[in-house]
Design a protein around this motif. Structure first.
Motif, PDB file in Angstrom:
ATOM      1  N   ARG A 243       1.153   9.150  -5.386  1.00 52.40           N
ATOM      2  CA  ARG A 243       0.223  10.053  -4.719  1.00 52.40           C
ATOM      3  C   ARG A 243       0.334  11.467  -5.309  1.00 52.40           C
ATOM      4  O   ARG A 243      -0.684  12.134  -5.573  1.00 52.40           O
TER       5      ARG A 243
ATOM      6  N   GLU B 146       0.891  -0.553  -1.301  1.00 48.74           N
ATOM      7  CA  GLU B 146      -0.354   0.206  -1.277  1.00 48.74           C
ATOM      8  C   GLU B 146      -0.080   1.703  -1.326  1.00 48.74           C
ATOM      9  O   GLU B 146       1.017   2.155  -1.005  1.00 48.74           O
TER      10      GLU B 146
ATOM     11  N   SER C  98      -2.231   5.582  -0.462  1.00 46.13           N
ATOM     12  CA  SER C  98      -3.437   6.253   0.028  1.00 46.13           C
ATOM     13  C   SER C  98      -3.759   7.425  -0.888  1.00 46.13           C
ATOM     14  O   SER C  98      -2.867   8.057  -1.449  1.00 46.13           O
TER      15      SER C  98
ATOM     16  N   ASP D 135      -6.523  10.941  -1.539  1.00 44.04           N
ATOM     17  CA  ASP D 135      -7.471  11.894  -0.974  1.00 44.04           C
ATOM     18  C   ASP D 135      -8.821  11.670  -1.663  1.00 44.04           C
ATOM     19  O   ASP D 135      -9.005  12.035  -2.825  1.00 44.04           O
TER      20      ASP D 135
END
Length: 367
Positions: free
Chosen positions: A271, A294, A296, A298
């Motif tokens: 990330r 996984e 995440s 932006d």
């Protein structure tokens, strides 16, 4: 068959234990190699831990180097007595292989990882009467003899230092190829490498061959960061002492980094590697966490033209890339000796522990 010894993993989470095994004679398109050295890679350890499926009990190892002892029918690329490096296997016939991208072969997963056998399902190695998982990356090189696919072997010169060159087959090929083949950074651009292990340092050595403005190395082990500087990094960031994202933005004047490489397989690090990209920047993912991991992102941040690309083995074609890397080493531009520490086959567990603790960058089994 030939009787030899090999390091076997009995079940997920089990240690490496050395046993006598029997390796089949080479069939059509196969090569029997007497191993000289084999690198230990994080992929071996992920499989051993159960994070990647593979037939166990089995023999891992996929950064081999050795001398050809026998060849099967139809083999023309090598002959007995040739020195070879071992890398992954591929079918040679699918669209990806024909286009020069065998790391994305249609049969890559079953042939290299999952099946633990030849493509027809037959085993290549036994303990007593019991078949073992073998054919790992088309080789299973944690053994004194390995039965390899012809497409897994690359011939090198008779004076090639196999003990040093063994890591080229996976880790170095991955880091180097990711920079040269995938990112192909423009002159004057910036690149950040997250993780200064063997793959990350190979990426830094690749970047150091190019006219870049800055090469950032990020890790938590000071000795590795010192070596990164020696190998070409212009800046080092110790994550134990600095805010990585904030520091990278400061060092780039608030613009961000043009290219990033995540070698860690850690979602949080990935990330950060994406968040710190400049507009239209590219992040290459090469670290391999357990399946199902996984991350995440932006979405608004991605709309600035950022790109994220997954890379297997540097998208390298071994027959082309490995000789180039051998030549760079010969000319002193790829100092692999600085990464390598040697272990006997019986000390594979110690090698894995040393790599995990950061005291060894690239363990190599010397037979």
């Amino acid at each position: 068959m030939i009787t030899t010894t090999a390091a076997i993993v009995e079940e997920p989470g089990a240690p490496f234990t050395v046993h006598e095994v029997s390796v089949e004679d080479p069939r059509a398109g196969e090569v029997l190699v007497r191993m000289v050295a084999a690198g230990l890679c994080h992929t071996d350890l992920t499989v051993r831990a159960g994070g990647i499926p593979f037939r166990l009990p089995g023999i891992l190892g996929h950064e081999g180097a050795g001398v050809v002892e026998q060849v099967g029918t139809g083999v023309t690329k090598v002959k007995p007595g040739d020195k070879v490096l071992l890398s992954f296997t591929s079918c040679g016939h699918c669209v990806a292989c024909r286009d020069g991208h065998p790391a994305y072969c249609d049969t890559w997963l079953p042939s290299n990882l999952i099946s633990g056998a030849r493509d027809d399902g037959s085993p290549t190695v036994y303990r007593g009467r019991d078949p073992l998982g073998g054919h790992f990356f088309g080789q299973s090189s944690f053994a004194r003899h390995a039965l390899a696919d012809e497409r897994s072997v690359v011939r090198v010169d008779h004076d090639a230092p196999l003990e040093v060159l063994a890591p080229l087959g996976c880790g170095v090929q991955t880091g180097f190829g990711t920079v040269w083949n995938i990112l192909d950074p423009a002159p004057g651009s910036t690149l950040a490498v997250f993780g200064a292990g063997a793959v990350g340092l190979a990426a830094i050595m690749a970047a150091a061959q190019l006219p870049l403005k800055a090469i950032f190395a990020i890790d938590r082990v000071p000795d590795r960061l010192d070596l990164a500087t020696e190998l070409g990094a212009t800046h080092t960031l110790d994550v134990g002492w600095v805010d990585t994202a904030k520091t990278l933005m400061e060092l780039t004047g608030g613009r961000g980094v043009d290219y990033t490489v995540d070698t860690t397989g850690n979602p949080g690090v990935l990330r950060t590697a994406v968040d710190t990209l400049a507009a239209r920047g590219t992040c290459a993912i090469v670290g391999a966490p357990p399946g199902g991991t996984e991350v995440s992102l932006d979405v608004q941040g991605m709309l600035t033209g950022k790109k994220v690309v997954g890379v297997t083995l540097g998208d390298g074609e071994p027959e082309t890339l490995l000789p180039q890397l051998v030549d760079l080493h010969r000319r002193g531009r790829l100092p692999l000796e600085k990464l390598v520490r040697y272990y006997p086959l019986e000390a594979l567990d110690q090698a894995a522990q040393d790599m995990h603790q950061g005291t060894t960058i690239k363990p190599v089994v010397r037979f």
